[in-house]
Design a protein around this motif. Structure first.
Motif, short mmCIF file in Angstrom:
data_model
loop_
_atom_site.label_atom_id
_atom_site.label_comp_id
_atom_site.label_asym_id
_atom_site.label_seq_id
_atom_site.Cartn_x
_atom_site.Cartn_y
_atom_site.Cartn_z
N TRP A 1 -27.15 9.71 -17.05
CA TRP A 1 -27.71 10.56 -18.10
C TRP A 1 -26.63 10.85 -19.14
O TRP A 1 -25.46 10.53 -18.95
N THR B 1 -33.05 13.53 -20.63
CA THR B 1 -31.83 13.71 -21.42
C THR B 1 -31.85 12.84 -22.67
O THR B 1 -31.33 13.24 -23.72
N HIS C 1 -34.94 12.50 -14.82
CA HIS C 1 -33.80 13.22 -15.38
C HIS C 1 -33.15 12.42 -16.50
O HIS C 1 -32.82 12.95 -17.56
N CYS C 2 -32.98 11.12 -16.27
CA CYS C 2 -32.40 10.25 -17.29
C CYS C 2 -33.22 10.28 -18.58
O CYS C 2 -32.68 10.53 -19.67
#
Length: 239
Positions: free
Chosen positions: A90, A20, A16-17
């Motif tokens: 993020w 983004t 997820h990080c």
């Protein structure tokens, strides 16, 4: 623009990080530094993203802690600007766009949001460009003590200043090394740009009493670390 991301046993969050960061702009590159992760798929995920996107570079090293991991990201060739991201955090899609609105200031700072908890912790950030006098006022008023100022995140640094002043994270301490790095950087800037927009998401799971106490204690520690070097920095800034 370079994102420096220390990675350590963070497979549950890092996709997820990274996604983004990749969405933050075509001009950005991402340096993933794997700090000897062995408990999960962190090394493989790093290599996976490097293999499918040319903007991602990976370095694998033996475990040594966050300071040498961040330093490895610094000493490798980076962009004109450098920003640090925790692998379980993020950023908003317009993170870079907003920080670059500083028109090349020596430092850009944004606000942040704590996710995964009901805690609300906010920094008061003066919007717009501040000159040297504005920086002095931050120290005199104590406004610099919020996490948006003394943590490495939520910021856009100039790589040239870090290189010129040979700034590094102190590898001999395990607490407050980020505060010391940022405050030392403050000694070498002539202006900064601030935006009160919450563009950085700080992941702090759980909202129980113990979690709240730990988080508050962590921010208090950061403020205390900052206070230890305030007098030195004030002298350097000729306050």
């Amino acid at each position: 623009i370079t994102f420096a991301v220390p990675c350590y046993n963070s497979a549950a969050y890092m996709r997820h990080c990274i996604e983004t960061l990749l969405s933050a702009g075509e001009r950005a590159e991402i340096i993933l530094v794997d700090d000897g992760s062995v408990k999960d798929e962190t090394p493989a995920i790093c290599d996976e993203y490097a293999g499918k996107d040319s903007r991602v570079r990976v370095f694998h090293k033996s475990n040594g802690g966050v300071s040498p991991t961040r330093n490895l990201g610094i000493v490798n060739p980076v962009g004109v600007f450098l920003t640090f991201i925790n692998t379980d955090d993020w950023v908003e899609p317009d993170y870079l766009e907003n920080l670059l609105a500083g028109k090349g200031c020596d430092l850009s700072v944004c606000n942040y949001k704590i996710d995964g908890s009901d805690i609300v912790w906010n920094s008061n950030i003066n919007n717009g460009i501040q000159n040297k006098d504005g920086i002095r006022y931050l120290f005199i008023s104590g406004q610099y003590s919020g996490y948006s100022f003394i943590g490495t995140n939520c910021k856009l640094f100039k790589s040239a200043i870090i290189t010129r002043e040979n700034l590094r994270f102190n590898e001999n301490i395990s607490s407050g090394e980020d505060s010391l790095f940022v405050l030392e950087y403050f000694c070498h800037i002539n202006d900064y740009y601030g935006t009160d927009k919450k563009l950085y998401h700080y992941w702090q799971p759980g909202c129980g009493l113990s979690s709240r106490k730990n988080l508050v204690a962590n921010f208090i520690r950061l403020a205390q670390d900052a206070q230890r070097v305030t007098e030195i920095l004030q002298a350097k800034l000729q306050i």
